[in-house]
Structure formats: C-alpha cells, structure tokens
Design a protein around this motif. Structure first.
Motif, PDB file in Angstrom:
ATOM      1  N   ASN A  92     138.802 -39.634  39.108  1.00 47.90           N
ATOM      2  CA  ASN A  92     137.872 -40.757  38.930  1.00 47.90           C
ATOM      3  C   ASN A  92     137.380 -41.275  40.274  1.00 47.90           C
ATOM      4  N   LEU A  95     134.823 -38.884  41.526  1.00 44.04           N
ATOM      5  CA  LEU A  95     133.563 -39.044  40.789  1.00 44.04           C
ATOM      6  C   LEU A  95     132.822 -40.310  41.220  1.00 44.04           C
ATOM      7  N   ARG A  96     133.574 -41.409  41.439  1.00 39.41           N
ATOM      8  CA  ARG A  96     132.927 -42.641  41.915  1.00 39.41           C
ATOM      9  C   ARG A  96     132.293 -42.426  43.283  1.00 39.41           C
ATOM     10  N   ALA A  98     131.242 -39.539  44.488  1.00 39.88           N
ATOM     11  CA  ALA A  98     130.064 -38.675  44.290  1.00 39.88           C
ATOM     12  C   ALA A  98     128.893 -39.478  43.722  1.00 39.88           C
ATOM     13  N   LEU A  99     129.183 -40.394  42.793  1.00 38.45           N
ATOM     14  CA  LEU A  99     128.125 -41.224  42.215  1.00 38.45           C
ATOM     15  C   LEU A  99     127.506 -42.130  43.278  1.00 38.45           C
ATOM     16  N   ALA A 100     128.358 -42.745  44.103  1.00 34.03           N
ATOM     17  CA  ALA A 100     127.833 -43.603  45.172  1.00 34.03           C
ATOM     18  C   ALA A 100     126.992 -42.801  46.149  1.00 34.03           C
ATOM     19  N   SER A 101     127.445 -41.599  46.472  1.00 31.88           N
ATOM     20  CA  SER A 101     126.678 -40.745  47.374  1.00 31.88           C
ATOM     21  C   SER A 101     125.336 -40.360  46.753  1.00 31.88           C
ATOM     22  N   ALA A 102     125.354 -40.042  45.453  1.00 33.41           N
ATOM     23  CA  ALA A 102     124.106 -39.686  44.762  1.00 33.41           C
ATOM     24  C   ALA A 102     123.148 -40.879  44.729  1.00 33.41           C
ATOM     25  N   LYS A 103     123.695 -42.088  44.524  1.00 35.68           N
ATOM     26  CA  LYS A 103     122.829 -43.278  44.513  1.00 35.68           C
ATOM     27  C   LYS A 103     122.208 -43.503  45.883  1.00 35.68           C
ATOM     28  N   ARG A 106     119.573 -40.934  46.249  1.00 38.52           N
ATOM     29  CA  ARG A 106     118.412 -41.271  45.417  1.00 38.52           C
ATOM     30  C   ARG A 106     117.621 -42.398  46.067  1.00 38.52           C
TER      31      ARG A 106
END
Length: 196
Positions: A92, A95-96, A98-103, A106
């Motif tokens: 988790n 994944l958090r 990776a999500l922050a990096s993707a944001k 973006r």
C-alpha cells in the motif's frame, strides 16, 4: 577427547562450558552467569578437586517426532498474519508513492500542455496579425496607387511652379529640346507620287 558441556559438582553447583583456550583447556562458568569474569572461571581439573557428580557431553534431544504444542502453532499463525499484514502495508505504501508520483507527473504534464497551448495561441495571433497586415498592404497597393503617386509627384510639381516663367517654358515644351527637329517637309525623304 573433547571437554564435557555441563559438569555437576558434589556440592550441587552446575558448571557450563564457557570457552576453550588455544591450548585446548576448557574453562567453565557457573550456570546462569552471563558475563562471568575470567578469575571466576574454573578448569575441569579444579572442578574435579571439588568432586564431580556428573557430566554431559551432549544436550539431550527428544526421542521421536517433535510434537508441536497448540501454543507454538498459534504463535506461528500470529507471526504469519503479522508478516502478511506488514507486506500488505508495504505494498500500500508503494502504491501511495506511485500514485503521488503519477499526480506530480500529471500536474507537470498539464502545466506543459497549458504552456504549449499559450504558445500556440500567441503564434496563431502573431500569424493572424501578419496575414491581416499583408492583406491590408495588398489592398492599399491596389486602391491607393494614386495617393502614392500624388505623394511622389507633389514635390516635383512644386519645383516646377517655383521656376521662373522662362525656365518653365523650356522645361514644359518638349519640342524646344535639343533632340527635336522641325521638319516642314521631309528633306531627306524622296517625294511621293510618281514623276512630277
């Protein structure tokens, strides 16, 4: 022969093998003493002076298959569940991250798109201004050549008006120029009309 691991003296004291020196001399410490100083260690010969009641060369092993208690099984189950939970939390966390990096990526891409759109808008506006200027310049050339000629000719006309009358006549009459010939009749041309 190797030294025994445990020695019991006749006074009831249990001695445990603490270390073996380079000369293969076994030194024993009282059982339960974690950090026994070296002056309290005893050799097998010193223990024999006090009387040895018994010794063990190997620790006893249970005979037959090892039966695990329910407590050990429950302990292993809890440890396994904790490890699974820990691995899940680590996944988790990854994944958090990776999500922050993707944001962040973006957001950077959106900023770049906005920058490119602004640049395109500026380029289109500049291109439109250039096209409008070319159209206006072409229309001006088609519609207003008389104005351009008038502006170009006006200084020359003013010069002619300011000349004295004699000079003006000489400039205005092209027949008075040095290249003009007055021929009443053509002198160098044959006469027309047959034998006169």
């Amino acid at each position: 022969m190797s030294a025994p691991l445990v020695v019991n003296t006749t006074d009831g004291t249990v001695w445990v093998l603490h270390t073996v020196t380079r000369s293969e001399l076994a030194l024993y410490a009282v059982a339960g003493a974690c950090n026994c100083p070296s002056y309290l260690l005893a050799t097998l010969a010193e223990l024999a002076e006090h009387g040895i009641a018994g010794s063990a060369d190997a620790l006893p092993m249970p005979a037959g298959p090892v039966v695990r208690s329910e407590l050990d099984q429950a302990h292993d189950d809890v440890v396994g569940a904790c490890l699974a939970r820990w691995e899940e939390e680590q996944e988790n966390a990854r994944l958090r991250l990776a999500l922050a990096s993707a944001k962040r990526g973006r957001s950077r891409l959106r900023a770049r798109v906005a920058e490119l759109l602004a640049e395109r808008r500026e380029t289109n506006e500049a291109l439109d201004d250039a096209v409008q200027a070319l159209r206006a310049d072409g229309i001006t050339r088609r519609i207003a050549p008389t104005q351009a000629l008038a502006e170009d000719v006006t200084p020359q006309v003013l010069k002619l008006r300011n000349l004295p009358a004699g000079q003006r006549a000489a400039l205005e009459d092209p027949h008075d120029g040095p290249l003009h010939h007055r021929y009443a009749l053509g002198h160098d041309m044959p006469e027309l009309g047959g034998g006169r």
